[in-house]
Scaffold this active site. Sequence first.
Site, PDB file in Angstrom:
ATOM      1  N   LEU A   1     -53.417  -8.120  30.296  1.00 25.40           N
ATOM      2  CA  LEU A   1     -53.812  -8.482  28.928  1.00 25.40           C
ATOM      3  C   LEU A   1     -53.371  -7.479  27.867  1.00 25.40           C
ATOM      4  O   LEU A   1     -54.025  -7.350  26.823  1.00 25.40           O
ATOM      5  CB  LEU A   1     -55.332  -8.711  28.839  1.00 25.40           C
ATOM      6  CG  LEU A   1     -55.894  -9.840  29.698  1.00 25.40           C
ATOM      7  CD1 LEU A   1     -57.377 -10.011  29.445  1.00 25.40           C
ATOM      8  CD2 LEU A   1     -55.160 -11.156  29.471  1.00 25.40           C
TER       9      LEU A   1
ATOM     10  N   CYS B   1     -58.723 -14.631  33.759  1.00 18.76           N
ATOM     11  CA  CYS B   1     -57.648 -13.668  34.017  1.00 18.76           C
ATOM     12  C   CYS B   1     -57.983 -12.837  35.245  1.00 18.76           C
ATOM     13  O   CYS B   1     -58.997 -12.142  35.276  1.00 18.76           O
ATOM     14  CB  CYS B   1     -57.408 -12.735  32.830  1.00 18.76           C
ATOM     15  SG  CYS B   1     -56.070 -11.561  33.189  1.00 18.76           S
TER      16      CYS B   1
ATOM     17  N   ALA C   1     -49.336  -8.712  36.860  1.00 14.53           N
ATOM     18  CA  ALA C   1     -50.576  -7.998  36.572  1.00 14.53           C
ATOM     19  C   ALA C   1     -50.350  -7.230  35.273  1.00 14.53           C
ATOM     20  O   ALA C   1     -50.384  -6.005  35.233  1.00 14.53           O
ATOM     21  CB  ALA C   1     -50.946  -7.057  37.718  1.00 14.53           C
TER      22      ALA C   1
ATOM     23  N   GLY D   1     -45.832 -20.160  38.852  1.00 15.60           N
ATOM     24  CA  GLY D   1     -44.543 -20.747  39.199  1.00 15.60           C
ATOM     25  C   GLY D   1     -44.677 -21.964  40.091  1.00 15.60           C
ATOM     26  O   GLY D   1     -45.786 -22.362  40.460  1.00 15.60           O
TER      27      GLY D   1
HETATM   28  C1  LIG Z   1     -46.359 -12.703  32.869  1.00 14.14           C
HETATM   29  C2  LIG Z   1     -47.541 -13.590  32.668  1.00 14.14           C
HETATM   30  C3  LIG Z   1     -48.517 -13.253  31.742  1.00 14.14           C
HETATM   31  C4  LIG Z   1     -49.622 -14.071  31.543  1.00 14.14           C
HETATM   32  N1  LIG Z   1     -50.560 -13.734  30.605  1.00 14.14           N
HETATM   33  C5  LIG Z   1     -51.593 -14.580  30.371  1.00 14.14           C
HETATM   34  C6  LIG Z   1     -52.534 -14.312  29.340  1.00 14.14           C
HETATM   35  O1  LIG Z   1     -52.425 -13.341  28.600  1.00 14.14           O
HETATM   36  N2  LIG Z   1     -53.571 -15.170  29.157  1.00 14.14           N
HETATM   37  C7  LIG Z   1     -53.717 -16.292  29.932  1.00 14.14           C
HETATM   38  O2  LIG Z   1     -54.656 -17.072  29.744  1.00 14.14           O
HETATM   39  N3  LIG Z   1     -52.814 -16.592  30.901  1.00 14.14           N
HETATM   40  C8  LIG Z   1     -51.778 -15.769  31.135  1.00 14.14           C
HETATM   41  N4  LIG Z   1     -50.861 -16.081  32.111  1.00 14.14           N
HETATM   42  C9  LIG Z   1     -51.025 -17.337  32.880  1.00 14.14           C
HETATM   43  C10 LIG Z   1     -50.167 -18.463  32.285  1.00 14.14           C
HETATM   44  O3  LIG Z   1     -50.558 -18.745  30.969  1.00 14.14           O
HETATM   45  C11 LIG Z   1     -50.287 -19.748  33.138  1.00 14.14           C
HETATM   46  O4  LIG Z   1     -51.632 -20.177  33.155  1.00 14.14           O
HETATM   47  C12 LIG Z   1     -49.844 -19.540  34.567  1.00 14.14           C
HETATM   48  O5  LIG Z   1     -48.755 -18.651  34.625  1.00 14.14           O
HETATM   49  C13 LIG Z   1     -49.439 -20.842  35.268  1.00 14.14           C
HETATM   50  O6  LIG Z   1     -48.340 -21.457  34.651  1.00 14.14           O
HETATM   51  P1  LIG Z   1     -46.811 -21.272  35.166  1.00 14.14           P
HETATM   52  O7  LIG Z   1     -46.807 -21.554  36.625  1.00 14.14           O
HETATM   53  O8  LIG Z   1     -46.031 -22.261  34.345  1.00 14.14           O
HETATM   54  O9  LIG Z   1     -46.422 -19.864  34.865  1.00 14.14           O
HETATM   55  C14 LIG Z   1     -49.755 -15.257  32.309  1.00 14.14           C
HETATM   56  C15 LIG Z   1     -48.765 -15.609  33.248  1.00 14.14           C
HETATM   57  C16 LIG Z   1     -47.664 -14.792  33.427  1.00 14.14           C
HETATM   58  C17 LIG Z   1     -46.631 -15.202  34.439  1.00 14.14           C
END
Ligand SMILES: Cc1cc2nc3c(=O)[nH]c(=O)nc-3n(C[C@H](O)[C@H](O)[C@H](O)COP(=O)(O)O)c2cc1C
Lengths: 308, 308, 262, 262
Positions: free
Chosen positions: A73, A132, A70, A219
């Site tokens: 942004l 988000c 969390a 994840g």
């Molecule tokens: C710490 C963190 C910060 C994130 N910040 C953003 C963000 O600023 N904008 C966004 O569109 N997605 C954000 N996400 C989502 C990721 O871009 C991605 O869509 C999501 O984590 C799924 O991919 P993953 O399972 O490989 O992490 C964030 C995810 C994490 C874990």
Amino acid sequence: MTDLAVTLPGLALKNPIMPASGCFGFGQEYGRYYDLNELGAIIIKAATKEPRLGNATPRVAETPSGMLNAIGLQNPGIEVIMQEKLPWLAEHYPELPIIANVAGNTEADYVAVCEQISQAPNVHAIELNISCPNVAHGGLEFGTSPEAAATLTKACVAVSQVPVYVKLSPNVTDIRPIAQAVEAAGAAGFSLINTLVGMQIDPKTRQPILANQTGGLSGPAIKPVAIRLIHQVRSISKLPIIGMGGVSTAADALELMAAGANAIAVGTANFSDPFACPKLIAALPDELAKYQLTDLKSFGLPQEGTHD
Amino acid sequence: MTDLAVTLPGLALKNPIMPASGCFGFGQEYGRYYDLNELGAIIIKAATKEPRLGNATPRVAETPSGMLNAIGLQNPGIEVIMQEKLPWLAEHYPELPIIANVAGNTEADYVAVCEQISQAPNVHAIELNISCPNVAHGGLEFGTSPEAAATLTKACVAVSQVPVYVKLSPNVTDIRPIAQAVEAAGAAGFSLINTLVGMQIDPKTRQPILANQTGGLSGPAIKPVAIRLIHQVRSISKLPIIGMGGVSTAADALELMAAGANAIAVGTANFSDPFACPKLIAALPDELAKYQLTDLKSFGLPQEGTHD
Amino acid sequence: MLPLEYQLTLTKQTEIAPSIYELCLTGDLAQQPIAPGQFVDIKIPSDALLLRRPFGIANVDRQTNTITLLYRVVGEGTTILSESPVGTSLSVLGPLGNGYPIDQLVAGQNALIIGGGTGIPPLHELSRQLNAKGVHVQHVFGFATKAAIFYEDHFRKLGPVAYATNNGSYGYQGHVGLLLDAQFADATTRYDAIYACGPKGLLMAVDNRFSEHPNAYISLEERMACGIGACYACVTKLKRDPSIQLKICDDGPVFKTNEVLI
Amino acid sequence: MLPLEYQLTLTKQTEIAPSIYELCLTGDLAQQPIAPGQFVDIKIPSDALLLRRPFGIANVDRQTNTITLLYRVVGEGTTILSESPVGTSLSVLGPLGNGYPIDQLVAGQNALIIGGGTGIPPLHELSRQLNAKGVHVQHVFGFATKAAIFYEDHFRKLGPVAYATNNGSYGYQGHVGLLLDAQFADATTRYDAIYACGPKGLLMAVDNRFSEHPNAYISLEERMACGIGACYACVTKLKRDPSIQLKICDDGPVFKTNEVLI
Ligand SMILES: Cc1cc2nc3c(=O)[nH]c(=O)nc-3n(C[C@H](O)[C@H](O)[C@H](O)COP(=O)(O)O)c2cc1C
Ligand SMILES: Cc1cc2nc3c(=O)[nH]c(=O)nc-3n(C[C@H](O)[C@H](O)[C@H](O)COP(=O)(O)OP(=O)(O)OC[C@H]3O[C@@H](n4cnc5c(N)ncnc54)[C@H](O)[C@@H]3O)c2cc1C
Ligand SMILES: Cc1cc2nc3c(=O)[nH]c(=O)nc-3n(C[C@H](O)[C@H](O)[C@H](O)COP(=O)(O)OP(=O)(O)OC[C@H]3O[C@@H](n4cnc5c(N)ncnc54)[C@H](O)[C@@H]3O)c2cc1C
Ligand SMILES: Cc1cc2nc3c(=O)[nH]c(=O)nc-3n(C[C@H](O)[C@H](O)[C@H](O)COP(=O)(O)O)c2cc1C
Ligand code: FES
Ligand code: FES
């Protein structure tokens, strides 16, 4: 030599792997440890009109095969991004395509940021973040109604100098009407998926661990949900999809591509292994060789849409 | 001695732990290996009006810290359940409360099964399954619209001799209006959560592994989503909640109770460890002792509704 | 490119106090320049745990190519770590963050080191490096009880130690702030540098008491994801302008007193 | 209450052919009555893998208190299993399911055992038990290539073996069905019992050819969750009435030929 190149609107990528938004800052930190030119592209942290402080800490928690975040942004705002972050990337990695993740409270915010950021010479595409789960306004509101999503997309496409990919939320009853509305509004493609809304509780205090109470689940735990949604959107649209959600290995990347993704973003895996992206890229040729393939395009053919 | 008893409408349970529907058949199989009287209750496999064959195989797949299933509500139908399954349980475990999970294609189906099954002497409550993601009709349709959910609940409550708990779907944009509608329609409580819709693809064939393509995601991977939804429903309703989703340890059970659950169902964990339920029950007193508690009621106090 | 990841071998593990483990990790990380107060981020050997676990570096021994960590078993990750046998190979990121500044001190000067519980480990390497420079070190440590104390002999070799325990079972009865008031009221003038690590209450006590000291430092903890400054998980606000946030993993974990909002 | 779960110790593990491992598990499960064709369900030592993995029992040695499994590394679970060191303690459910009926046979009678690839392991224990009864056993095995063959010596000690390989690198060239036609055309009358385990194609070939044989059995595989009949993951339909479904884990894995839809 295996040909890993893929081409999407605005993006001629030497390989389909890019760090996901929010998991890689603006590149500077990981850039200390490896050459970012190994990457297909970078999706930078969400940019908003004004600087954002984000949520209170704790901002992350760990869950089985996943994590909650969390962050809310946090970012330095479009001015600093235009004047410092993007120029730094342009100077050090002039060939590296950047995808700018854009967020906001209001349509006017989104439009202003899209207009400005799409003029940066190294920004090749926009990822419109209407999904988000960690902010009180904007974010999910635009992402859960087809009408709101379409209106916003149209306005952003109109002012953007580069193709706009819309990042959809998995936290909806049916993603298909939203995807269709966004496509009709002029999106160049989709980005799938953002995080699932989750919560963790400390049984000692009986209170949520995250200061924001809820957070976004990412994840490996969410990979089956990502695959389902990519497959569902692929079954109703031919637009390119940047797939993400639980990818940490080359096999994961190919699984998402088999579901319908044309390129792959890697988020949480960077935290387990800071070299996750270059390792994954290096492993792709061998993974393709398992299927007697020497280029990725032959693998990534969109599957027939046979979904429920 | 630690007091693990909890009381919910229709259910005076010596402990709050029960196997989740579909993960324990009608008790006979696990009954070969341990005394089912150790359990707080049993939620039996979904009962439908006619016998159901379910989906083609493969019906299960494994995912990181989770699994997908697309059994498709295979069950012998209400007649066989009334004449063989429930009497077997009544004969061997006369004191064991049974919760009957009810599913159907149409409102008439649901009503017919509720009416009949609620007359079985050992059925103490009904769990109305309006959230099965693995069948073409019924299931999710009733679970995604507040109006449809309320209409069905009202009709089922009217004919049921026992309290009706409604099992809600996590695959919705906002669970709160659905929970509110179901409460207004006379539900005695909620059962949260059913599985998330997911998919897994075999990169070799580039086809889904499950014959049904999509399946329901369960196990530890979904625990953060279950906690969020239990917390969300608790924030708008005082009705009892049977919580489930990724529980495999006593700590998990307490975490769901801290989120607002009054009793706990255990599904997937039975497959990793067939003795998961009795082990969890045995571990509860020590887990409570960590918080200087000797009865579960003091722990399970609903938290303040502070959710977004 | 900077090096970041090392495969270290678990060469020794001992429970040195109830639930407190001393862990020796052998490999080339020990040859890096390591400032006291820097930390490592360890991939726990479990397929279901994704996030690394951060631990302060309690000792660096270049001769045996070994770093030592001291940690408390609190949850799943540290439980698995404590059960990992000798020979286990662990992926370790480090040294991370900025350590305690010590270059400004010279032989013969005096330093006060204040710690509590599992904040104490990095203070051991700090005290060693100060001793190596010829700086005189006084330690002030808080623990819940006498039984919880670890590394007493190690620290006594490096300088005097004043203990506070919550229940008075050893040393002063009460928390470290009270012990500071009772026995170190002149600390601001007596010590050329002050260093602290420990729970939030202790850090606030130090921050309050030594907010004007030109050479006083505290080390913060926060839940982390990336550990290298990329994800914004571990931020803290600047006191003078709370609209500016620093990252504990990358800008910290060590900050000057009066610098950040604790 | 029946016993179900055993903690068995991994006492030996050898790669006996490319990607094929022989795994010895020691503990009291070996003292149970085990019918040939029964299987075990193993908890893989990984926190992220929930479902157990089913394997046929290839050998039971009461004297050394050890059962042997033979398995191919195909995915994550078998990879982790193959990397588990001697001494690993594994939670094993078993013996599960119903094995091949052998009580109807007497010394001097003839049995035909037909197998392919990783369907062959349980046929080893079957052949041993038949040999122990004095039954003459003929084996017919199919493999992809000569290199893939395992346990040749073990089986040759129990009776003649006819091999088929896809590429003809050893024995008959072609699949097992063709080998049966070419060299065992009179099998129906020559053998008092017929037993098969292997890939779907092989089972269909056997089911077709011996659908009328009164004593012919096939063993099926399916993805499982509970392994004991409670979850309905592993069903197969009855041929004579496809509205009736049996559970492979509990009603099978061994069925009579012509009984179920493959
Ligand atoms: C710490 C963190 C910060 C994130 N910040 C953003 C963000 O600023 N904008 C966004 O569109 N997605 C954000 N996400 C989502 C990721 O871009 C991605 O869509 C999501 O984590 C799924 O991919 P993953 O399972 O490989 O992490 C964030 C995810 C994490 C874990
Ligand atoms: C810079 C730094 C240095 C540290 N040095 C030490 C040390 O030398 N000795 C020591 O015993 N502990 C130290 N800690 C705390 C240590 O990181 C946690 O106790 C450990 O991560 C707990 O892991 P777990 O899986 O056992 O606990 P769980 O509670 O199961 O962990 C769940 C998640 O929360 C995180 N978490 C839990 N507690 C903390 C915490 N206090 N700080 C940061 N993250 C936490 C974990 O890393 C994990 O991501 C340090 C923390 C930081 C930030
Ligand atoms: C009754 C029975 C007996 C078996 N006996 C043997 C044996 O003696 N030797 C041997 O090598 N193999 C045997 N198998 C197959 C063996 O169970 C699988 O190869 C193994 O489960 C694969 O696990 P994995 O994690 O490596 O593969 P993955 O593909 O990563 O497994 C993913 C999931 O699919 C399941 N799965 C994958 N392939 C199969 C399969 N063929 N059958 C059932 N489930 C599968 C796994 O159990 C797991 O749940 C048997 C299967 C059954 C049902
Ligand atoms: C194999 C399997 C079969 C299931 N069958 C049913 C069912 O018949 N009716 C139902 O309401 N839920 C069914 N469920 C959902 C579970 O009851 C439970 O809601 C879900 O699995 C989450 O709990 P868990 O994570 O502990 O498994 C099934 C789940 C599994 C894994
Ligand atoms: S942990 Fe990612 S910025 Fe500190
Ligand atoms: S695996 Fe559950 S019924 Fe067979």
